[in-house]
Design a protein around this motif. Structure first.
Motif, PDB file in Angstrom:
ATOM      1  N   LYS A  11      21.739  32.509   9.093  1.00 44.87           N
ATOM      2  CA  LYS A  11      19.917  32.112   8.336  1.00 44.87           C
ATOM      3  C   LYS A  11      20.199  30.841   8.266  1.00 44.87           C
ATOM      4  CE  LYS A  11      16.757  32.272   5.021  1.00 44.87           C
ATOM      5  NZ  LYS A  11      16.786  32.967   3.079  1.00 44.87           N
ATOM      6  N   ALA A  12      21.287  30.494   8.037  1.00 39.27           N
ATOM      7  CA  ALA A  12      21.328  28.885   7.134  1.00 39.27           C
ATOM      8  C   ALA A  12      21.707  27.589   8.606  1.00 39.27           C
ATOM      9  CB  ALA A  12      22.028  28.347   6.109  1.00 39.27           C
ATOM     10  N   LYS A  14      21.456  28.549  11.518  1.00 39.17           N
ATOM     11  CA  LYS A  14      20.400  27.994  13.425  1.00 39.17           C
ATOM     12  C   LYS A  14      19.396  27.138  12.815  1.00 39.17           C
ATOM     13  CE  LYS A  14      19.922  32.573  14.683  1.00 39.17           C
ATOM     14  NZ  LYS A  14      18.676  34.037  14.791  1.00 39.17           N
ATOM     15  N   TRP A  15      18.726  26.980  11.158  1.00 39.56           N
ATOM     16  CA  TRP A  15      17.883  25.463  10.995  1.00 39.56           C
ATOM     17  C   TRP A  15      19.207  24.765  10.995  1.00 39.56           C
ATOM     18  CZ3 TRP A  15      12.903  25.577  11.087  1.00 39.56           C
ATOM     19  CH2 TRP A  15      12.394  26.893  10.832  1.00 39.56           C
ATOM     20  N   ARG A  18      19.337  23.438  14.904  1.00 35.39           N
ATOM     21  CA  ARG A  18      17.902  22.694  15.816  1.00 35.39           C
ATOM     22  C   ARG A  18      18.364  21.186  14.909  1.00 35.39           C
ATOM     23  NH1 ARG A  18      15.982  27.843  13.733  1.00 35.39           N
ATOM     24  NH2 ARG A  18      15.334  29.183  14.998  1.00 35.39           N
ATOM     25  N   HIS A  19      17.852  21.098  13.546  1.00 34.34           N
ATOM     26  CA  HIS A  19      18.241  19.783  13.465  1.00 34.34           C
ATOM     27  C   HIS A  19      19.216  18.722  13.331  1.00 34.34           C
ATOM     28  CE1 HIS A  19      16.883  16.538   9.846  1.00 34.34           C
ATOM     29  NE2 HIS A  19      17.559  16.108  10.001  1.00 34.34           N
ATOM     30  N   GLU A 186      13.629  29.863   4.313  1.00 32.05           N
ATOM     31  CA  GLU A 186      12.872  29.790   5.629  1.00 32.05           C
ATOM     32  C   GLU A 186      11.673  29.224   5.863  1.00 32.05           C
ATOM     33  OE1 GLU A 186      14.681  32.017   9.610  1.00 32.05           O
ATOM     34  OE2 GLU A 186      14.968  33.092   7.429  1.00 32.05           O
ATOM     35  N   ASP A 213      15.163  24.006   1.041  1.00 29.25           N
ATOM     36  CA  ASP A 213      14.292  24.895   1.991  1.00 29.25           C
ATOM     37  C   ASP A 213      15.034  24.647   3.226  1.00 29.25           C
ATOM     38  OD1 ASP A 213      12.754  23.287   5.173  1.00 29.25           O
ATOM     39  OD2 ASP A 213      10.679  24.277   3.622  1.00 29.25           O
ATOM     40  N   ALA A 214      15.650  25.229   4.876  1.00 37.13           N
ATOM     41  CA  ALA A 214      16.315  25.443   5.479  1.00 37.13           C
ATOM     42  C   ALA A 214      15.944  24.564   6.435  1.00 37.13           C
ATOM     43  CB  ALA A 214      15.887  26.980   6.478  1.00 37.13           C
ATOM     44  N   ARG A 215      15.239  23.314   6.460  1.00 34.78           N
ATOM     45  CA  ARG A 215      15.009  22.233   7.020  1.00 34.78           C
ATOM     46  C   ARG A 215      15.981  21.073   6.654  1.00 34.78           C
ATOM     47  NH1 ARG A 215       8.167  23.080   7.660  1.00 34.78           N
ATOM     48  NH2 ARG A 215       9.079  23.906   5.188  1.00 34.78           N
ATOM     49  N   GLY A 218      19.459  20.848   7.249  1.00 35.83           N
ATOM     50  CA  GLY A 218      19.461  20.442   8.013  1.00 35.83           C
ATOM     51  C   GLY A 218      19.961  18.688   8.122  1.00 35.83           C
ATOM     52  N   HIS A 287      10.635  18.588   2.105  1.00 29.62           N
ATOM     53  CA  HIS A 287      10.194  19.983   2.325  1.00 29.62           C
ATOM     54  C   HIS A 287       9.214  20.573   1.029  1.00 29.62           C
ATOM     55  CE1 HIS A 287       9.195  20.040   6.548  1.00 29.62           C
ATOM     56  NE2 HIS A 287      11.004  19.542   6.791  1.00 29.62           N
TER      57      HIS A 287
END
Length: 294
Positions: A11-12, A14-15, A18-19, A186, A213-215, A218, A287
């Motif tokens: 879960k964590a 993947k974010w 991406r970042h 997320e 926040d997952a974003r 990152g 976020h």
């Protein structure tokens, strides 16, 4: 930077990947299952030391072969892979996998001369999250000076991993940063989960009324990649605000009577202090759930 990332299929992870990719980093994911992301991947068992050091020292893409320059080296390792909590399998297996994989990853990184390791520790190290019954913090907001004396195997593994990391750093001088990550949320989970938290703030007691926040997680990893020379450090990772609708003074009155409050708190300030990450790394979370729901 070329980054060896473990646990990027979770879960964590993947974010975070991406970042990091959005910031221009080349990320190689090492996990037991594919991530589904557009990134280089190696499927390995992190509890096997030979597989770990082998993965960190081999080709991963055909274009690396075309360059004809030998196996490229990594600039950093980010270690997120773990059994993510208690009560998935047995307590002992959770402890074994989490401690052994972390030892293998850090050992391989320092022996290969990779100059930076970032690893996932946890909010659970403070002994509140998975306690049998209710354990209150010694003081709030909880910062990195708070004692870490947990009672469960997951949090024990994270405390042991911090000791492992500190020892490797002392021996090698490698920059090794531990992230005591709070409850990862997320974006879609705000609408799914937070109305219940607003209705019943007690649901967030075990998470010290915080979240990340997952974003922004990152972003925190990227801040660590960009900050050199700190040696060994641990950082709380949380957003600036709490995860409940009532203001801080009401949280204190209802859930923390008699608990020391260190300093004046903002109206909705997090009870899981992130000041150290802001001051030392430039962490600046953007976020939050209030923007989505209130």
């Amino acid at each position: 930077m070329r980054v060896f990332f473990t646990g990027g299929s979770g879960k964590a992870g993947k974010w975070a990947i991406r970042h990091l990719q959005a910031q221009g980093h080349h990320v190689v994911n090492a996990d037991r299952v594919p991530s589904g992301l557009e990134c280089s991947e190696l499927l390995i068992d992190l509890c096997d030391a030979g597989q770990v050091i082998g993965a960190m020292s081999q080709f991963v893409d055909f274009d690396e072969l075309d360059a004809g320059a030998g196996v490229p080296t990594y600039d950093a390792v980010v270690h997120f892979a773990a059994v993510p909590r208690v009560m998935i399998g047995t307590d002992g297996e959770c402890f074994r996998q989490n401690t052994l994989s972390t030892y293998n990853v850090i050992e391989a990184a320092v022996k290969l001369g990779i100059p930076k390791v970032i690893f996932a520790s946890s909010e659970t190290t403070y002994g509140v999250c998975f306690a049998d019954g209710e354990v209150k913090p010694d003081f709030v907001p909880v910062d990195e000076t708070h004692p870490t004396v947990p009672h469960d195997s997951y949090a024990m593994s994270k405390v042991c991993n911090e000791a492992t990391a500190r020892s490797f750093q002392a021996r090698t001088g490698t920059d090794i940063y531990g992230l005591r990550i709070n409850n990862v949320i997320e974006p879609h989970e705000y609408a799914e989960m937070f109305p219940a938290f607003v209705k019943d703030p007690a649901l967030r007691r075990r998470n010290i009324f915080a979240y990340i926040d997952a974003r922004d997680l990152g972003h925190m990893v990227d801040c660590c990649l960009k900050t050199d020379g700190l040696g060994y450090e641990v950082f709380n990772v949380a957003n600036d605000d709490s995860s409940v609708g009532i203001p801080s003074d009401q949280v204190i009155a209802r859930f923390y009577p008699g608990v020391e409050v260190r300093g004046e708190m903002g109206v909705y300030e997090t009870f899981y202090a992130n000041t150290k990450a802001k001051e030392m790394l430039g962490f600046a979370p953007k976020h939050g759930w209030r923007e989505d729901l209130l």
